[in-house]
Design an enzyme around this catalytic site. Structure first.
Site, short mmCIF file in Angstrom:
data_model
loop_
_atom_site.label_atom_id
_atom_site.label_comp_id
_atom_site.label_asym_id
_atom_site.label_seq_id
_atom_site.Cartn_x
_atom_site.Cartn_y
_atom_site.Cartn_z
N ARG A 114 73.93 41.19 40.45
CA ARG A 114 74.85 40.05 40.54
C ARG A 114 74.39 39.13 41.66
O ARG A 114 73.44 39.45 42.37
CB ARG A 114 76.28 40.54 40.76
CG ARG A 114 76.48 41.19 42.11
CD ARG A 114 77.93 41.61 42.31
NE ARG A 114 78.12 42.07 43.69
CZ ARG A 114 79.20 42.66 44.13
NH1 ARG A 114 80.21 42.87 43.32
NH2 ARG A 114 79.30 43.05 45.37
N ASN A 152 82.54 34.59 44.38
CA ASN A 152 82.91 35.85 45.02
C ASN A 152 81.91 36.20 46.13
O ASN A 152 80.70 36.28 45.86
CB ASN A 152 82.89 37.00 43.99
CG ASN A 152 83.53 38.25 44.53
OD1 ASN A 152 84.72 38.26 44.82
ND2 ASN A 152 82.76 39.31 44.68
N GLU A 153 82.42 36.32 47.35
CA GLU A 153 81.57 36.70 48.48
C GLU A 153 80.23 35.97 48.48
O GLU A 153 79.17 36.59 48.36
CB GLU A 153 81.35 38.22 48.50
CG GLU A 153 82.59 38.96 48.95
CD GLU A 153 82.34 40.44 49.20
OE1 GLU A 153 81.27 40.94 48.82
OE2 GLU A 153 83.23 41.08 49.77
N GLU A 305 90.55 42.02 48.87
CA GLU A 305 90.01 43.29 48.38
C GLU A 305 90.08 44.35 49.46
O GLU A 305 89.77 44.08 50.63
CB GLU A 305 88.52 43.15 48.04
CG GLU A 305 88.19 42.31 46.85
CD GLU A 305 86.68 42.29 46.63
OE1 GLU A 305 85.96 43.18 47.13
OE2 GLU A 305 86.22 41.35 45.98
N TRP A 313 79.15 52.45 48.36
CA TRP A 313 77.94 51.83 48.91
C TRP A 313 77.58 52.34 50.30
O TRP A 313 76.66 51.83 50.92
CB TRP A 313 78.04 50.30 48.88
CG TRP A 313 79.40 49.74 49.25
CD1 TRP A 313 80.35 49.30 48.38
CD2 TRP A 313 79.95 49.57 50.56
NE1 TRP A 313 81.48 48.86 49.06
CE2 TRP A 313 81.25 49.00 50.39
CE3 TRP A 313 79.49 49.82 51.86
CZ2 TRP A 313 82.08 48.68 51.47
CZ3 TRP A 313 80.32 49.50 52.93
CH2 TRP A 313 81.60 48.95 52.73
N GLU A 353 79.54 50.30 39.69
CA GLU A 353 80.61 50.66 40.62
C GLU A 353 81.58 51.67 40.02
O GLU A 353 82.75 51.72 40.40
CB GLU A 353 81.32 49.38 41.10
CG GLU A 353 80.36 48.55 41.94
CD GLU A 353 80.98 47.36 42.65
OE1 GLU A 353 80.57 47.07 43.79
OE2 GLU A 353 81.85 46.71 42.05
N LYS A 354 81.08 52.49 39.10
CA LYS A 354 82.01 53.44 38.46
C LYS A 354 82.46 54.54 39.41
O LYS A 354 83.47 55.20 39.15
CB LYS A 354 81.39 54.03 37.19
CG LYS A 354 80.07 54.74 37.36
CD LYS A 354 79.56 55.19 36.00
CE LYS A 354 78.14 55.71 36.06
NZ LYS A 354 77.17 54.66 36.45
N PHE A 355 81.75 54.73 40.52
CA PHE A 355 82.23 55.72 41.50
C PHE A 355 82.98 55.07 42.66
O PHE A 355 83.31 55.72 43.64
CB PHE A 355 81.06 56.58 41.99
CG PHE A 355 80.46 57.38 40.87
CD1 PHE A 355 81.24 58.29 40.17
CD2 PHE A 355 79.15 57.19 40.47
CE1 PHE A 355 80.72 59.00 39.10
CE2 PHE A 355 78.61 57.90 39.41
CZ PHE A 355 79.40 58.82 38.72
N HIS A 356 83.20 53.76 42.52
CA HIS A 356 84.04 53.06 43.50
C HIS A 356 85.49 53.20 43.02
O HIS A 356 85.78 53.02 41.85
CB HIS A 356 83.63 51.59 43.54
CG HIS A 356 84.26 50.80 44.64
ND1 HIS A 356 85.61 50.53 44.69
CD2 HIS A 356 83.73 50.23 45.74
CE1 HIS A 356 85.87 49.82 45.77
NE2 HIS A 356 84.74 49.62 46.42
C1 GAL Z 1 82.98 43.51 47.31
C2 GAL Z 1 82.90 42.72 46.02
C3 GAL Z 1 83.55 43.44 44.86
C4 GAL Z 1 83.12 44.88 44.83
C5 GAL Z 1 83.45 45.52 46.16
C6 GAL Z 1 83.10 46.96 46.23
O1 GAL Z 1 81.97 43.12 48.15
O2 GAL Z 1 83.49 41.46 46.19
O3 GAL Z 1 83.20 42.79 43.66
O4 GAL Z 1 81.77 44.95 44.59
O5 GAL Z 1 82.74 44.87 47.17
O6 GAL Z 1 83.42 47.50 47.50
#
Ligand code: GAL
Length: 656
Positions: A114, A152-153, A305, A313, A353-356
């Site tokens: 992304r 986004n960010e 968020e 991560w 991000e399935k483990f987030h």
């Molecule tokens: C942020 C992002 C989200 C998601 C999240 C995961 O940086 O805006 O889309 O990736 O981290 O922690």
């Protein structure tokens, strides 16, 4: 101008990023049922939906989003609609490779992840504007729409050819002439003088250290270019919905852009906050970001968020123990958040991000995460009417400037151990542990409302900022400055004498002979405490100091580690936490600033917001807290007389 209050209307916004395009439509109805169950009143749609909305160039697939917007409206859930421009569809890069950014080594950042867009690409900007226009035109009148979330960010650098052209344009606007650029960058060093604008490139991979002012200007340029992308989309949505607020989100102490400049362009300042549940100072580093965000917003702000459980991560990603999500969410509210949102609503089954975690984790509605989210939703609904729109009083400002951070982080510095965010954290921690509420401010802001101003570190200070600090002290303010402050001017030219002479005069420093950085783990003895990270060989002006705390032993034996001249303090090392805490608590007391509450047990945080007093126990053991007077605890609807006990991670929201 529209404000966050236009979207909250007296409730704390509660919800998060909702990515229903990852799920079959049957799931949407299940989502709505559970959202209602959890008290979700706001979702952010569309953050990463570009390929779904525009599966091929010019196509428009809005049917699914129409159905979702309607579903949200029928369910009483507001929509923060995102422009999907942070993750262009693969066809954009395939058909227009010039939209892809390049890193400093010239490597292309391909689609497949992304944020693979070049801020300078005219083609990217055209396509981003077109999809934004289409979204805004279609949903402007939709009753579910409450706010816009742009991109986004923003964080993508680009060292490619189109960015090079834009960089030159930016530099011409800043410097006017090549002579001025050569002078600002000090290109006489290493034979770097430019004879034509075309010779100026982004600071691409070079054999040895890049020119630091070149690198600094590239950071400034990147922030400005991304801001242009933001304002272009913002202006489109504003044209369609002038009554709705517009925001974008950052992690300000990660790849920050120039947050003060950006905040001026946002109706709502939002932040993404991911403290590590295992970090013993997680609550403090969150409080710092919350204070910074509130100060940028100059009022209530949006926690866009956070994670209900683990992120994915870090090296090792820990879940949040029972109660921690609630505690940290209410901490954000205590420090000014009027929106408590998450990445993301439903945990993904596929993708990176399935483990987030999500608010609704893989464990589903019986899972602990969802049950805790649900409890929190109910509590936020209970207190929303009393907290939203209210302010947090602070008599202390910490000065922060992204430019100073970027400049101080240059490759050829004296110590890579000095990490700017860590230094700011250490100073904020000292105040936080003393229950002294702090704002943040830019060094050129009007500081006259503050009794105490602290500067953990501002390596670079403009002349205007220095004049501002001098005027502040002259006007009766107390100033405490840490090391490596006022070293360079805005072009990163070292000030004569190694530190601005007006500042040296302010602190009573005659000569700054040498900097003595310390090795990792090394400490330096000072009278009454140990210093870490840094030390300095400074010689006070004869008889100027009202107070001097000396180094003891070693090369600097007997020289001043800390100096005070009147109301101006200079701290040439990083005192150990207890010592910095004592020093700042004393400076605050002498400036007439009192803690929120006296005598609080360790680990308990107290914040006043409007008429309310928030008490938060960051420990796992119950604690008893004495409070002056009688209150009602809004969370439990019970009266509190003079004292209360907070359980593990317990919170009370007290109304007098
Ligand atoms: C942020 C992002 C989200 C998601 C999240 C995961 O940086 O805006 O889309 O990736 O981290 O922690």
């Amino acid at each position: 101008m529209p404000q966050l209050g236009d979207a909250t209307r007296g409730r704390v916004l509660f919800g998060g990023d909702y990515n229903p395009e990852q799920w079959p439509e049957e799931t949407w109805h299940e989502d709505v049922r559970l959202m209602k169950d959890a008290g979700v009143n706001s979702v952010t749609l569309g953050v990463f939906s570009w390929a779904k909305l525009e599966p091929e160039p010019g196509a428009r697939e809005f049917g699914w989003l129409d159905r979702l917007m309607d579903l949200m409206h029928e369910s009483g859930i507001g929509v923060v609609l995102a422009t999907p421009t942070s993750s262009p569809p693969p066809w954009l890069g395939r058909l227009h490779p010039e939209t892809l950014p390049r890193d400093a080594d010239g490597r292309i950042e391909w689609w497949g992840g992304r944020q693979h867009f070049s801020h300078s690409s005219a083609v990217y900007r055209r396509h981003a504007a077109a999809i934004t226009e289409a979204l805004a035109a279609r949903y402007a009148g939709h009753p579910a729409l409450t706010m816009w979330h742009i991109n986004n960010e923003y964080c993508t650098f680009d060292y490619g050819d189109e960015a090079a052209v834009a960089f030159r344009r930016w530099l011409r606007a800043r410097y006017g002439t090549l002579d001025a650029l050569n002078s600002a960058w000090g290109t006489a060093f290493w034979s770097q003088g430019y004879d034509t604008w075309d010779g100026v490139l982004p600071p691409r991979h070079a054999h040895y250290l890049n020119n630091p002012t070149h690198v600094l200007d590239f950071r400034r340029f990147t922030s400005d270019m991304l801001l242009e992308c933001y304002t272009a989309e913002r202006d489109i949505v504003r044209r369609h919905t002038p009554h709705l607020p517009v925001t974008t989100n950052f992690m300000p102490l990660w790849v920050g852009q120039d947050g003060w400049r950006w905040a001026e362009e946002e109706d709502v300042v939002s932040v993404d906050l991911y403290p590590d549940p295992r970090d013993p100072l997680g609550a403090q580093s969150a409080a710092l970001v919350q204070d910074l965000t509130r100060s940028q917003a100059r009022g209530p702000w949006m926690l866009m968020e956070q994670a209900a459980g683990p992120v994915n991560w870090r090296g090792v990603n820990h879940p949040k123990p029972r109660g921690l999500n609630r505690l940290w969410s209410l901490q954000a509210v205590a420090r000014g958040a009027d929106a408590v949102c998450y990445f993301q609503w439903r945990q993904s089954r596929q993708g990176a991000e399935k483990f987030h975690s999500g608010m609704l984790s893989h464990a589903g509605e019986r899972g602990r995460t969802f049950q805790e989210v649900k409890q929190l939703g109910a509590e936020l609904a209970r207190i929303g009417g009393e907290v939203t729109g209210t302010h947090i009083p602070a008599d202390i400002a910490i000065l922060h400037d992204w430019n100073a951070w970027w400049a101080g982080a240059q490759d050829g510095r004296l110590s890579t151990e000095v990490d700017h965010p860590e230094v700011v954290r250490a100073w904020h921690r000292a105040l936080w542990e003393s229950h002294l509420t702090t704002d943040f401010a830019h060094p050129e802001h009007d500081l006259s409302a503050y009794e105490l101003v602290v500067v953990p570190q501002l390596y670079l200070l403009t002349d205007t900022a220095i004049d501002n600090l001098l005027a502040y002290v002259r006007g009766g303010g107390t100033l405490v400055c840490g090391f490596l402050t006022g070293i360079a001017d805005e072009d990163d030219r070292v000030r004569p004498g190694g530190m601005d002479d007006r500042l040296r005069d302010l602190f009573g420093i005659r000569t700054l002979h040498e900097w003595w950085p310390l090795d990792p783990g090394e400490t330096v003895e000072c009278e009454g405490f140990r210093g870490t990270l840094w030390s300095e060989e400074i010689e006070p002006e004869d008889g100027a100091a009202d107070e001097a705390i000396p180094y003891k032993g070693g090369e600097l034996d007997g020289l001043a580690a800390v100096l005070r001249k009147g109301r101006a303090w200079y701290v040439s090392t990083l005192p150990e936490p207890y010592a910095l805490r004592a020093l700042l608590a004393r400076a605050a007391a002498e400036a007439g600033v009192r803690p929120v509450l006296e005598g609080l047990p360790a680990g308990v945080e107290a914040v006043r917001r409007g008429d309310l007093l928030f008490l938060l126990n960051h420990g796992r053991e119950p604690v008893t807290v004495e409070v002056p007077g009688n209150y009602d605890d809004l969370l439990t609807s019970t009266p509190v007389e003079h004292e209360l006990t907070l359980g593990r991670y317990g919170v009370a929201v007290l109304r007098p």
